[in-house]
Motif scaffolding. Structure first.
Motif, PDB file in Angstrom:
ATOM      1  N   VAL A 105       4.080   1.476  -3.268  1.00  0.00           N
ATOM      2  CA  VAL A 105       5.247   2.357  -3.423  1.00  0.00           C
ATOM      3  C   VAL A 105       5.100   3.210  -4.684  1.00  0.00           C
ATOM      4  CG1 VAL A 105       7.746   2.440  -3.803  1.00  0.00           C
ATOM      5  CG2 VAL A 105       6.795   0.808  -2.168  1.00  0.00           C
ATOM      6  N   TYR A 108       4.069   6.753  -4.806  1.00  0.00           N
ATOM      7  CA  TYR A 108       4.971   7.813  -4.335  1.00  0.00           C
ATOM      8  C   TYR A 108       6.292   7.872  -5.088  1.00  0.00           C
ATOM      9  CZ  TYR A 108       1.891   6.755  -0.388  1.00  0.00           C
ATOM     10  OH  TYR A 108       0.799   6.491   0.398  1.00  0.00           O
ATOM     11  N   ASP A 109       6.680   6.772  -5.742  1.00  0.00           N
ATOM     12  CA  ASP A 109       8.035   6.696  -6.276  1.00  0.00           C
ATOM     13  C   ASP A 109       8.040   5.895  -7.582  1.00  0.00           C
ATOM     14  OD1 ASP A 109      10.721   6.392  -6.753  1.00  0.00           O
ATOM     15  OD2 ASP A 109      11.219   5.770  -4.717  1.00  0.00           O
ATOM     16  N   THR A 147      11.124   3.995   1.059  1.00  0.00           N
ATOM     17  CA  THR A 147       9.840   4.705   0.926  1.00  0.00           C
ATOM     18  C   THR A 147       9.255   5.014   2.298  1.00  0.00           C
ATOM     19  OG1 THR A 147       9.439   3.528  -1.132  1.00  0.00           O
ATOM     20  CG2 THR A 147       7.533   4.549  -0.094  1.00  0.00           C
TER      21      THR A 147
END
Ligand code: SF4
Length: 249
Positions: A105, A108-109, A147
């Motif tokens: 994750v 991306y975040d 996500t």
């Protein structure tokens, strides 16, 4: 922050914990009964498996798909009593599994950073049997779902297959790109040549599924043990963090 190498089994630095601590029941995956706390008869004195190269042919296929996510070597490093190590293994394994997903994750975040810090902190609890793993899993799962939805976008109904019973299904060449296959039962499914790019495969049961020629590039939340349990060939494409298992060649 852990990197994914820290979350992969390093059997050379483990005292064979999974081969001692866990209970095994005689089945298609494990050729004998073994109670928890008793060493498997195939475990050598140096904590190596005496039949490592022949596990699949000698009835120990289950051993090839077990993944401790690096919990074994970490517990060995902590050096507690045998009883404490055996009790800690299943709990730390689950926490490391959560870290595995969260490091994905994080690509991306940035919100994953706090969640990783939380799980790392919990993992350092001296008595891991006091940890409420289900609560930790539920909190992490919210982030994983968010996500997954963001990366996959809105998909057609036929790609929403969460928990679907697809056992033995004929899915050759299927378009499952960005599909939701969370927890799907794909045991023995024919997925030859299927497009599984960026599909969410968390918890999907891929035992004996045929992934020959399938494209799993960027598949979300896929683990090494899932692909180890599947069939495939040299043309199967897997996410960069994973390695095609030896039985695919
Ligand atoms: S067969 Fe080998 S890998 Fe499996 S539990 Fe026994 S010693 Fe460990």
């Amino acid at each position: 922050m852990p990197n994914r190498t820290d979350l992969q089994a390093d059997c050379g630095n483990c005292v064979g914990l999974c081969c001692i601590a866990l209970t095994f029941t005689k089945s298609a995956d494990f050729a004998l009964d073994k109670p928890a706390g008793e060493p498997c008869r195939n475990l050598r004195d140096d904590f190596r498996c005496s039949i490592h190269k022949d596990l699949r042919t000698k009835g120990f296929q289950g051993c090839t798909v077990y993944d401790c996510f690096g919990a074994g070597q970490e517990i060995t490093r902590r050096g507690q009593s045998a009883a404490e190590m055996f009790a800690a293994l299943p709990i730390l394994r689950q926490l490391h599994e959560l870290l595995w997903y969260l490091t994905e994750v994080l690509e991306y975040d940035e919100a994953a950073r706090a969640a990783i810090a939380r799980i790392e902190d919990v993992s350092r609890t001296p008595d891991l049997t006091t940890v409420d793993v289900n609560a930790e899993r539920a909190a992490v799962n919210e982030l994983l779902l968010k996500t997954s939805q963001r990366l996959r976008g809105k998909q057609s109904k036929k790609k929403e297959r969460r928990g679907a019973d697809l056992i033995g299904a004929r899915l050759r060449g299927a378009d499952f790109a960005k599909a939701n296959l969370r927890g799907a039962y794909l045991i023995g499914a024919d997925l030859r040549g299927a497009d599984l790019r960026q599909a969410d495969l968390i918890g999907a049961d891929l035992r004996d599924a045929d992934l020959s020629g399938a494209d799993l590039t960027g598949a979300l939340f896929l683990t090494q043990s899932q692909i180890n349990a599947a069939r495939g060939d040299q043309t199967t494409r897997v996410p960069s963090a994973l390695t095609p298992p030896p039985h695919w060649s």
